[in-house]
Design a protein around this motif. Sequence first.
Motif: not given
Length: 216
Positions: A5-11, A13-15, A60-62
């Motif tokens: 993941y990336y820390d800033h990525c909102p998707f 965050v969902r996961a 893939v896909e949050s």
Amino acid sequence: MKLYYYDHCPFCVRAKMVAGYKQVPVEYIVLLNDDSETCMRLVHKKQVPILEFDDGSAMVESLDIAHKFDEIGEKSRVVSPATDIQKKVTDELSEVSSDINALLFPRNVKASLPEFATKSAIEYFQGKKEKNLGKSFDQAMAETAEHKKKVEDKLATLSFHPDNTNENLSWDDVMIFPTLRNLTIVKDIKMPQRLQDYVKHISALTGIQLYYDRAL
Ligand SMILES: N[C@@H](CCC(=O)N[C@@H](CS)C(=O)NCC(=O)O)C(=O)O
């Protein structure tokens, strides 16, 4: 199991919200923003979040990943069903999405996030997002007051009145929290008290850290 993941990525965050809440034993791996190789190897496209299983397969896909975590996580920790509110609130937030992006993107690369640990990772993100914004990060930062005002006005009237005593995460939270959490990177952004309480409440419930300590 590994979650890339990336820390800033909102998707992402969902996961991570569902993994944290349901206490799923997963290894968290932050990718550099310009690391295409790892993504291509795992899922043949450059996209995070990615969940890699112990047999080497990956998905893939949050929301699919979040549902997988819900399925395999701690049974007693229930994720409540979505309601109509999530679409209303995400639609309202998307009315100011260009202002939100103009606030977040330039700050993401300045906030010492692990996905931007190298110069080339920053350059990769900045090149792409400046094109997307139609302006330089310097210009977006210089326009902070204007973008902040538009986002604050929207937050002030947001149709969201969460019950901040509810200890159950919901699928509404999975859709609404990531954007509000990411906005905590904007120094002194005004959020109604109930939304400030909400981000703290969901952060505690899921283990997702907020950005208040590095806001700029
Ligand atoms: N529909 C996908 C969207 C994921 C997505 O757009 N992730 C972004 C990061 S926020 C990404 O990987 N972009 C490609 C890149 O960074 O090069 C999901 O829900 O997982």
